[in-house]
Design a protein around this motif. Structure first.
Motif, PDB file in Angstrom:
ATOM      1  N   THR A   3       0.863  -1.174   0.000  1.00  0.00           N
ATOM      2  CA  THR A   3       0.000   0.000   0.000  1.00  0.00           C
ATOM      3  C   THR A   3       0.901   1.226   0.000  1.00  0.00           C
ATOM      4  O   THR A   3       1.714   1.404   0.907  1.00  0.00           O
ATOM      5  N   ILE A   4       0.774   2.051  -1.020  1.00  0.00           N
ATOM      6  CA  ILE A   4       1.663   3.193  -1.202  1.00  0.00           C
ATOM      7  C   ILE A   4       0.850   4.486  -1.182  1.00  0.00           C
ATOM      8  O   ILE A   4      -0.146   4.614  -1.896  1.00  0.00           O
ATOM      9  N   LEU A   5       1.288   5.424  -0.371  1.00  0.00           N
ATOM     10  CA  LEU A   5       0.659   6.739  -0.303  1.00  0.00           C
ATOM     11  C   LEU A   5       1.465   7.726  -1.146  1.00  0.00           C
ATOM     12  O   LEU A   5       2.664   7.892  -0.923  1.00  0.00           O
ATOM     13  N   VAL A   6       0.810   8.371  -2.098  1.00  0.00           N
ATOM     14  CA  VAL A   6       1.438   9.384  -2.940  1.00  0.00           C
ATOM     15  C   VAL A   6       0.934  10.754  -2.500  1.00  0.00           C
ATOM     16  O   VAL A   6      -0.272  11.007  -2.530  1.00  0.00           O
ATOM     17  N   VAL A   7       1.847  11.617  -2.081  1.00  0.00           N
ATOM     18  CA  VAL A   7       1.484  12.953  -1.591  1.00  0.00           C
ATOM     19  C   VAL A   7       2.089  13.989  -2.523  1.00  0.00           C
ATOM     20  O   VAL A   7       3.309  14.160  -2.569  1.00  0.00           O
ATOM     21  N   ASP A   8       1.237  14.676  -3.282  1.00  0.00           N
ATOM     22  CA  ASP A   8       1.715  15.694  -4.222  1.00  0.00           C
ATOM     23  C   ASP A   8       0.554  16.638  -4.524  1.00  0.00           C
ATOM     24  O   ASP A   8      -0.578  16.186  -4.715  1.00  0.00           O
ATOM     25  N   ASP A   9       0.833  17.937  -4.577  1.00  0.00           N
ATOM     26  CA  ASP A   9      -0.239  18.896  -4.832  1.00  0.00           C
ATOM     27  C   ASP A   9      -0.596  19.003  -6.308  1.00  0.00           C
ATOM     28  O   ASP A   9      -1.589  19.644  -6.660  1.00  0.00           O
ATOM     29  N   GLU A  10       0.176  18.360  -7.187  1.00  0.00           N
ATOM     30  CA  GLU A  10      -0.122  18.388  -8.617  1.00  0.00           C
ATOM     31  C   GLU A  10      -0.958  17.170  -8.999  1.00  0.00           C
ATOM     32  O   GLU A  10      -0.525  16.023  -8.839  1.00  0.00           O
ATOM     33  N   GLY A  25       0.745  -3.584  -9.491  1.00  0.00           N
ATOM     34  CA  GLY A  25       0.057  -4.423  -8.517  1.00  0.00           C
ATOM     35  C   GLY A  25      -0.083  -3.833  -7.129  1.00  0.00           C
ATOM     36  O   GLY A  25      -0.609  -4.481  -6.220  1.00  0.00           O
ATOM     37  N   HIS A  26       0.390  -2.601  -6.933  1.00  0.00           N
ATOM     38  CA  HIS A  26       0.308  -1.971  -5.617  1.00  0.00           C
ATOM     39  C   HIS A  26      -1.056  -1.312  -5.406  1.00  0.00           C
ATOM     40  O   HIS A  26      -1.736  -0.942  -6.369  1.00  0.00           O
ATOM     41  N   THR A  27      -1.435  -1.159  -4.151  1.00  0.00           N
ATOM     42  CA  THR A  27      -2.608  -0.372  -3.795  1.00  0.00           C
ATOM     43  C   THR A  27      -2.143   1.055  -3.537  1.00  0.00           C
ATOM     44  O   THR A  27      -1.249   1.277  -2.725  1.00  0.00           O
ATOM     45  N   VAL A  28      -2.739   2.013  -4.230  1.00  0.00           N
ATOM     46  CA  VAL A  28      -2.266   3.393  -4.160  1.00  0.00           C
ATOM     47  C   VAL A  28      -3.319   4.291  -3.528  1.00  0.00           C
ATOM     48  O   VAL A  28      -4.481   4.275  -3.927  1.00  0.00           O
ATOM     49  N   LEU A  44      -4.509   4.168   7.385  1.00  0.00           N
ATOM     50  CA  LEU A  44      -4.119   3.000   6.601  1.00  0.00           C
ATOM     51  C   LEU A  44      -2.734   2.456   6.895  1.00  0.00           C
ATOM     52  O   LEU A  44      -2.421   1.338   6.497  1.00  0.00           O
ATOM     53  N   ARG A  45      -1.895   3.230   7.574  1.00  0.00           N
ATOM     54  CA  ARG A  45      -0.518   2.802   7.848  1.00  0.00           C
ATOM     55  C   ARG A  45       0.135   2.239   6.583  1.00  0.00           C
ATOM     56  O   ARG A  45       0.409   1.040   6.479  1.00  0.00           O
ATOM     57  N   PRO A  46       0.370   3.079   5.582  1.00  0.00           N
ATOM     58  CA  PRO A  46       0.921   2.593   4.308  1.00  0.00           C
ATOM     59  C   PRO A  46       2.300   1.964   4.483  1.00  0.00           C
ATOM     60  O   PRO A  46       3.027   2.254   5.435  1.00  0.00           O
ATOM     61  N   ASP A  47       2.644   1.126   3.518  1.00  0.00           N
ATOM     62  CA  ASP A  47       3.957   0.478   3.525  1.00  0.00           C
ATOM     63  C   ASP A  47       5.052   1.406   3.003  1.00  0.00           C
ATOM     64  O   ASP A  47       6.235   1.187   3.269  1.00  0.00           O
ATOM     65  N   LEU A  48       4.655   2.427   2.259  1.00  0.00           N
ATOM     66  CA  LEU A  48       5.617   3.347   1.651  1.00  0.00           C
ATOM     67  C   LEU A  48       4.916   4.656   1.345  1.00  0.00           C
ATOM     68  O   LEU A  48       3.732   4.662   1.005  1.00  0.00           O
ATOM     69  N   VAL A  49       5.652   5.768   1.470  1.00  0.00           N
ATOM     70  CA  VAL A  49       5.108   7.093   1.126  1.00  0.00           C
ATOM     71  C   VAL A  49       6.017   7.754   0.097  1.00  0.00           C
ATOM     72  O   VAL A  49       7.240   7.795   0.271  1.00  0.00           O
ATOM     73  N   LEU A  50       5.422   8.245  -0.980  1.00  0.00           N
ATOM     74  CA  LEU A  50       6.110   9.099  -1.942  1.00  0.00           C
ATOM     75  C   LEU A  50       5.666  10.522  -1.624  1.00  0.00           C
ATOM     76  O   LEU A  50       4.492  10.854  -1.782  1.00  0.00           O
ATOM     77  N   LEU A  51       6.591  11.367  -1.176  1.00  0.00           N
ATOM     78  CA  LEU A  51       6.247  12.664  -0.596  1.00  0.00           C
ATOM     79  C   LEU A  51       6.916  13.817  -1.352  1.00  0.00           C
ATOM     80  O   LEU A  51       8.143  13.888  -1.428  1.00  0.00           O
ATOM     81  N   ASP A  52       6.087  14.701  -1.895  1.00  0.00           N
ATOM     82  CA  ASP A  52       6.603  15.876  -2.594  1.00  0.00           C
ATOM     83  C   ASP A  52       7.146  16.882  -1.584  1.00  0.00           C
ATOM     84  O   ASP A  52       6.607  17.024  -0.480  1.00  0.00           O
ATOM     85  N   ILE A  53       8.205  17.579  -1.955  1.00  0.00           N
ATOM     86  CA  ILE A  53       8.783  18.565  -1.038  1.00  0.00           C
ATOM     87  C   ILE A  53       8.010  19.874  -1.064  1.00  0.00           C
ATOM     88  O   ILE A  53       7.624  20.409  -0.024  1.00  0.00           O
ATOM     89  N   TRP A  54       7.732  20.393  -2.258  1.00  0.00           N
ATOM     90  CA  TRP A  54       7.124  21.716  -2.350  1.00  0.00           C
ATOM     91  C   TRP A  54       5.608  21.595  -2.409  1.00  0.00           C
ATOM     92  O   TRP A  54       5.038  21.258  -3.439  1.00  0.00           O
ATOM     93  N   THR A  74       7.269   5.183  10.661  1.00  0.00           N
ATOM     94  CA  THR A  74       7.368   3.732  10.740  1.00  0.00           C
ATOM     95  C   THR A  74       7.407   3.081   9.360  1.00  0.00           C
ATOM     96  O   THR A  74       7.407   1.861   9.249  1.00  0.00           O
ATOM     97  N   MET A  75       7.369   3.885   8.325  1.00  0.00           N
ATOM     98  CA  MET A  75       7.382   3.397   6.939  1.00  0.00           C
ATOM     99  C   MET A  75       8.453   4.153   6.172  1.00  0.00           C
ATOM    100  O   MET A  75       8.801   5.271   6.519  1.00  0.00           O
ATOM    101  N   PRO A  76       9.017   3.555   5.132  1.00  0.00           N
ATOM    102  CA  PRO A  76       9.998   4.269   4.313  1.00  0.00           C
ATOM    103  C   PRO A  76       9.332   5.405   3.553  1.00  0.00           C
ATOM    104  O   PRO A  76       8.174   5.305   3.138  1.00  0.00           O
ATOM    105  N   VAL A  77      10.066   6.505   3.380  1.00  0.00           N
ATOM    106  CA  VAL A  77       9.564   7.677   2.660  1.00  0.00           C
ATOM    107  C   VAL A  77      10.551   8.031   1.549  1.00  0.00           C
ATOM    108  O   VAL A  77      11.749   8.144   1.795  1.00  0.00           O
ATOM    109  N   ILE A  78      10.026   8.190   0.344  1.00  0.00           N
ATOM    110  CA  ILE A  78      10.805   8.650  -0.791  1.00  0.00           C
ATOM    111  C   ILE A  78      10.383  10.087  -1.077  1.00  0.00           C
ATOM    112  O   ILE A  78       9.205  10.356  -1.320  1.00  0.00           O
ATOM    113  N   MET A  79      11.329  11.013  -1.032  1.00  0.00           N
ATOM    114  CA  MET A  79      11.032  12.414  -1.303  1.00  0.00           C
ATOM    115  C   MET A  79      11.098  12.688  -2.803  1.00  0.00           C
ATOM    116  O   MET A  79      11.892  12.066  -3.525  1.00  0.00           O
ATOM    117  N   MET A  80      10.266  13.644  -3.261  1.00  0.00           N
ATOM    118  CA  MET A  80      10.235  14.016  -4.675  1.00  0.00           C
ATOM    119  C   MET A  80      10.284  15.535  -4.796  1.00  0.00           C
ATOM    120  O   MET A  80       9.720  16.245  -3.963  1.00  0.00           O
TER     121      MET A  80
END
Length: 237
Positions: A3-10, A25-28, A44-54, A74-80
């Protein structure tokens, strides 16, 4: 699958990443600001977060710090970011991000970063040089970069070996026309896209521009044709 959370204002970025990750195959889950991200993370306590900086309200680095200081990281975060610098990437990893992706994000970079971030926590900590007690070993003076730029800074993931340089794209090819039209057309389209992928070093953004297709449509088309996207990856230096 995760389960992946995508955080972006665009909206376009959210839609594109959701399409690609769902196809894998991921749940987004999607959030357009820090407030929504907090809610989804709590529910949801996602397994991963993709997080925008701006972002307009609370920027991604501040949200990352907030999660870290409150024990919620508690989950890995990838910054964008589309305006990232080496300092930004270092700051993000210092506060707990496992990777940093520079926009526009190519398909290969995204899938590689997600795959690496989703390894088991023990493996990620060991690769990052974190001792069982939680202390992090001193980081090396240099960090891995893609193509000589801070496109992806990864902590906890070893840089992939540099693949052999593939032969240059061939603009002229021959095709077996003694077959059904659909098969001949698919063979031509596959060769056409493989040519442009090789020519552009695997950059989905540039291939989309050259072929006149939306990136989402292009990604679907390549999967449908069975194009090997890993073959045209750029090396890591």
């Amino acid at each position: 699958m995760a389960t992946i959370l995508v955080v972006d204002d665009e909206l376009g970025i959210r839609a594109l990443l959701s399409e690609i990750l769902s196809d894998e195959g991921h749940t987004v889950e999607l959030a357009e600001n820090a407030a929504q991200a907090r809610q989804v993370r709590e529910a949801l306590r996602p397994d991963l977060v993709l997080l925008d900086i701006w972002m307009p309200d609370v920027d991604g680095i501040s949200l990352l710090k907030e999660w870290g200081t409150s024990g919620l990281l508690t989950m890995p975060v990838i910054m964008m970011s589309g305006h990232g610098t080496i300092d930004t990437a270092v700051e993000a990893t210092k506060h707990g991000a496992v990777a940093f992706l520079e926009k526009p994000i190519t398909l290969q970079k995204l899938l590689r970063a997600v795959e690496q971030a989703l390894v088991r926590p023990g493996q990620r900590l060991a690769a990052a040089g974190v001792a069982p007690g939680g202390a992090r070993e001193p980081l090396p003076a240099s960090r891995p970069f893609l193509n000589g730029s801070p496109a992806l800074v990864s902590t906890g993931v070893a840089a992939a070996p540099v693949p052999a340089v593939p032969p240059g794209p061939r603009p002229e090819q021959s095709f077996d026309l003694d077959r059904p039209l659909r098969e001949a057309r698919d063979a031509f389209e596959k060769s056409y896209f493989e040519f442009h992928l090789a020519k552009e070093g695997g950059s989905m953004t540039r291939v989309a521009e050259k072929t006149g297709l939306e990136r989402t449509h292009l990604y679907r088309k390549l999967k449908q044709l069975g194009v090997d996207l890993t073959r045209n990856k750029r090396g890591v230096s």
